[in-house]
Write an enzyme that holds these catalytic residues in place. Structure first.
Site, short mmCIF file in Angstrom:
data_model
loop_
_atom_site.label_atom_id
_atom_site.label_comp_id
_atom_site.label_asym_id
_atom_site.label_seq_id
_atom_site.Cartn_x
_atom_site.Cartn_y
_atom_site.Cartn_z
CG HIS A 257 -0.29 0.20 2.53
ND1 HIS A 257 0.07 1.44 3.03
CD2 HIS A 257 0.07 -0.69 3.48
CE1 HIS A 257 0.62 1.30 4.21
NE2 HIS A 257 0.65 0.01 4.52
CB CYS A 271 1.36 -3.44 5.10
SG CYS A 271 -0.32 -3.96 5.50
#
Length: 297
Positions: A257, A271
């Site tokens: 992301h 992440c």
């Protein structure tokens, strides 16, 4: 600012374009919204963060439209070796900077443009070579420094320029002809298309620190393995750990992301962060399609 003017302003902060790393994958929605354009797709379902979500339980390609939420999640591995691409166009770093006066954020001019073109020729993505040493250029320099095992400061000094001249690239783990590789040791993300490396990005993965969420304490790790993209969200997706810019999930709540801060070290809840501009590029070129392979090593 020209290099001559920068000499007169010797007190400027070198890494103004590199925001300090915020531990964790989560980010504030207003911080992301202030730095990123709004994205939407026709016929998409509105959700928190105003974006569209697409899911697939089998990992096969599907169209956006279904609405599903996700959270940030969590391990680490390591890689070895360094590749070079000597002889490629733009591999010489002559004229791009000197040991006495390295190129750095805030610089501008033909020498910066030359540096940008050489980085782009090797695959270190920075957008357009516009002659301005901004955030995307600093991110590309960080990716090169990580690949070469150098100090990670985003400044193109002597050692960095030597690595550029040698055509230094991180090694590939291997896998399907079309894949994204996340190198946990070097903290770089690579895009492979038709068996050829096409892009190298700076990334920041799990910090390996402990955190507490929803009453549970766990380690912020990014597990190694081979995964498939199974959910995407075209917008700012808000979950229990914060807000993620245009995430593409590949391992439960773990996603690639966008973020405004991608430091030179692991800093997320699990992440893989990339810059917001790089995330926009990954969406535009569909490098993380539904069902696409992600190799974490």
């Amino acid at each position: 600012m020209s290099r001559g003017r920068r000499r007169a302003a010797a007190g400027m902060v070198v890494c103004a374009a590199l925001a300090a790393g915020v531990v964790g994958c989560s980010l504030q929605a207003d911080e992301l919204a202030a730095q990123s354009p709004t994205h939407s797709s026709a016929g998409s379902t509105s959700a928190t963060g105003s974006g569209s979500s697409s899911t697939s339980s089998s990992g096969s390609a599907s169209t956006a439209g279904s609405d599903r939420s996700g959270t940030g999640a969590e391990d680490t591995a390591e890689g070895e070796g360094t590749e070079t691409a000597a002889g490629q166009d733009g591999a010489s770093a002559e004229g791009a900077g000197t040991a006495d006066e390295p190129l750095q954020p805030g610089d501008s001019g033909p020498e910066v443009r030359d540096l940008q073109r050489q980085l782009s020729d090797l695959g270190y993505w920075l957008g357009t070579a516009d002659g301005t040493y901004g955030h995307s250029t600093a991110q590309a320099v960080l990716a090169l420094q990580k690949s070469a095992g150098l100090d990670r400061d985003g400044v193109a000094g002597e050692a960095t320029l030597e690595a550029l001249a040698e055509g230094t690239l991180p090694p590939l783990q291997g896998g399907p002809a079309d894949r994204v590789e996340i190198d946990l040791d070097r903290q770089v993300l690579q895009v492979v298309a038709d068996g050829e490396r096409v892009l190298v990005l700076n990334t920041s993965t799990g910090s390996n620190e402990y955190f507490t969420s929803d009453g549970y304490t766990r380690a912020a790790v990014t597990p190694p393995g081979t995964f498939a993209v199974d959910r995407v969200y075209d917008g700012v997706h808000t979950g229990p750990l914060g807000s993620l810019y245009r995430p593409r999930y590949f391992n439960q709540g773990i996603a690639v992301h966008g973020a405004p801060s991608i430091p030179g070290y692991p800093a997320s809840h699990g992440c893989a962060r990339v810059s917001n501009a790089a995330m926009d590029m990954l969406w535009a070129q569909d490098h993380l399609p539904m069902g696409g392979t992600v190799v974490v090593h």
